[in-house]
Motif scaffolding. Structure first.
Motif, short mmCIF file in Angstrom:
data_model
loop_
_atom_site.label_atom_id
_atom_site.label_comp_id
_atom_site.label_asym_id
_atom_site.label_seq_id
_atom_site.Cartn_x
_atom_site.Cartn_y
_atom_site.Cartn_z
N GLU A 122 -3.07 8.73 -12.83
CA GLU A 122 -3.55 7.39 -13.19
C GLU A 122 -2.45 6.31 -13.02
OE1 GLU A 122 -4.86 7.22 -17.28
OE2 GLU A 122 -6.52 8.70 -16.95
N GLN A 123 -1.19 6.72 -13.22
CA GLN A 123 0.02 5.90 -12.93
C GLN A 123 0.12 5.59 -11.35
OE1 GLN A 123 1.97 4.26 -15.43
NE2 GLN A 123 2.42 3.13 -13.61
N LEU A 124 -0.16 6.61 -10.66
CA LEU A 124 -0.21 6.23 -8.95
C LEU A 124 -1.11 5.57 -8.89
CD1 LEU A 124 0.88 7.04 -6.28
CD2 LEU A 124 -0.71 9.24 -6.40
N LEU A 125 -2.39 5.59 -9.20
CA LEU A 125 -3.45 4.59 -8.92
C LEU A 125 -3.12 3.18 -9.06
CD1 LEU A 125 -6.58 6.99 -9.74
CD2 LEU A 125 -6.04 6.24 -7.46
N ALA A 126 -2.51 2.95 -10.30
CA ALA A 126 -2.17 1.77 -10.79
C ALA A 126 -1.20 1.19 -9.91
CB ALA A 126 -1.70 1.83 -12.38
N ASP A 127 -0.30 2.08 -9.17
CA ASP A 127 1.08 1.49 -8.58
C ASP A 127 1.11 1.42 -7.11
OD1 ASP A 127 2.21 1.33 -11.36
OD2 ASP A 127 3.35 3.28 -10.97
N TYR A 128 0.06 2.21 -6.69
CA TYR A 128 0.16 2.48 -5.22
C TYR A 128 0.02 1.23 -4.43
CZ TYR A 128 -4.72 1.27 -4.00
OH TYR A 128 -5.89 0.76 -3.83
N SER A 129 -0.40 0.20 -4.72
CA SER A 129 -0.38 -1.09 -3.88
C SER A 129 1.03 -1.75 -3.68
CB SER A 129 -1.40 -2.19 -4.53
OG SER A 129 -2.59 -1.86 -4.47
N SER A 130 1.97 -1.45 -4.71
CA SER A 130 3.18 -1.92 -4.65
C SER A 130 4.07 -1.02 -3.81
CB SER A 130 3.92 -1.79 -6.04
OG SER A 130 3.97 -0.73 -6.60
N LEU A 131 3.59 0.29 -3.28
CA LEU A 131 4.51 0.99 -2.42
C LEU A 131 4.26 1.09 -1.13
CD1 LEU A 131 3.85 4.28 -4.66
CD2 LEU A 131 5.69 2.84 -4.70
N LYS A 132 3.22 0.07 -0.61
CA LYS A 132 2.84 -0.32 0.67
C LYS A 132 4.12 -0.77 1.50
CE LYS A 132 -2.05 -0.93 -0.12
NZ LYS A 132 -3.26 -1.88 0.04
N ARG A 133 4.15 -0.52 2.64
CA ARG A 133 5.32 -0.79 3.58
C ARG A 133 4.71 -1.34 5.03
NH1 ARG A 133 8.71 4.09 6.22
NH2 ARG A 133 8.85 2.38 7.90
N ALA A 134 5.91 -1.85 5.82
CA ALA A 134 5.40 -2.43 6.88
C ALA A 134 4.93 -1.20 7.94
CB ALA A 134 6.46 -3.26 7.70
N ASP A 135 4.25 -1.25 9.00
CA ASP A 135 3.67 -0.38 9.82
C ASP A 135 5.21 0.09 10.66
OD1 ASP A 135 1.41 -0.86 9.02
OD2 ASP A 135 0.51 -1.67 11.13
N TRP A 136 5.05 1.43 11.03
CA TRP A 136 6.31 1.84 11.68
C TRP A 136 5.94 2.70 13.05
CZ3 TRP A 136 5.15 7.29 11.36
CH2 TRP A 136 4.25 7.48 10.46
N SER A 137 6.91 2.89 13.95
CA SER A 137 6.65 3.40 14.84
C SER A 137 6.58 4.86 14.94
CB SER A 137 7.67 3.06 16.25
OG SER A 137 7.65 3.57 17.30
#
Length: 281
Positions: free
Chosen positions: A142-157
């Motif tokens: 439940e905490q992961l589903l609440a937080d995951y949007s804040s864990l996004k990063r830039a695309d990488w090679s």
């Protein structure tokens, strides 16, 4: 059947609780209805019966045949135009598939990856480190589903390890995972190198396609292969050199890669090849 859906291949080895969680996340958090194909190694823990009850396609071996042969066996059952390879100890997060669809080029020459979230730091530059549990008992879903949007990063090679996607035609052109790397260590960079040799230069990781990885490795239960040496003998360079200088692994995404590096890189590669040749004699 949507043309947007993937065939998701998942090898598993007596790991039913994690497999249930993985499949449940695909069904719950995917925008599209994907085809799931599981290869069951042994399956003495009830995996076969559970897959049958869920109507999930699978292949089976009575012993553990390793991830390379397991994946290749399951690949024969896949019917969609895009193949995704996941580990059974992964949990996909909402929007993971739409984010990957967004970066797929309109060709049959690409290799892309979702971004793993892992509870422990391993030095992998493509991973987001955030601890939401290392097993199902400690998993804070439940905490992961609440937080995951804040864990996004830039695309990488770079793109190599699961979760990885390619056109089905390219998987088959590459011959799937090379079984000389069985039970599986270093089959990831080998796959990327085979795809590179086939002319692919689009290797991209989607920073907003997130998959939680428990890091519950089956490798502790097997005798590992010396995949690094196998890779060096096969390709005359180290896997780390390939990742760093060819795929630019983990660096910010700046578009398709180039076939030939600058003259200094070619000189370094030639020196490395001489060193490897001396080592292997």
């Amino acid at each position: 059947m949507s043309a947007q859906a993937f065939s998701i291949i998942i090898p598993t080895w007596n790991n039913l609780d994690f497999l249930r969680t993985c499949v449940g996340s695909i069904r719950q958090n995917s925008a599209w209805r994907h085809e799931i194909v599981v290869h069951v190694n042994e399956g003495v823990d009830g995996t076969l019966q559970w897959l049958q009850s869920e109507g999930i396609a699978f292949t089976h071996s009575i012993s553990n045949i390793g991830v390379c042969k397991a994946f290749n066996t399951a690949l024969t059952r896949a019917s969609r135009p895009v193949i995704a390879f996941l580990n059974d100890d992964m949990y996909v997060l909402p929007g993971w598939d739409e984010a990957l669809l967004h970066i797929m080029p309109d060709t049959d020459a690409w290799m892309i990856s979702a971004t793993m979230i892992e509870p422990r730091h391993t030095g992998n530059p493509c991973v987001v480190v955030a601890d939401y549990g290392s097993d199902l008992t400690s998993f804070r879903e439940e905490q992961l589903l609440a937080d995951y949007s804040s864990l996004k990063r830039a695309d990488w090679s770079g793109s190599s390890w699961p979760p990885v996607l390619m056109p089905a035609s390219l998987w088959r052109k590459a011959g799937g995972l090379s079984e000389e790397f069985s039970p599986g260590l270093y089959s990831d960079p080998d796959l990327a190198m085979k795809v590179w040799q086939a002319g692919v230069r689009y290797f991209r990781g989607a920073g907003n396609s997130l998959v939680y990885h428990f890091q519950c490795r089956s490798t502790s239960r097997i005798k590992p292969n010396n995949g690094r040496l196998t890779f060096m003998k096969k390709w005359r360079m180290t896997p780390s050199f390939f990742y760093r200088h060819y795929l630019r692994m983990g660096q910010p995404w700046q578009g398709e890669l180039h076939s030939a590096g600058p003259s200094e890189l070619r000189k370094r590669l030639n020196r490395l090849r001489v060193g490897i040749q001396t080592l292997l004699q």
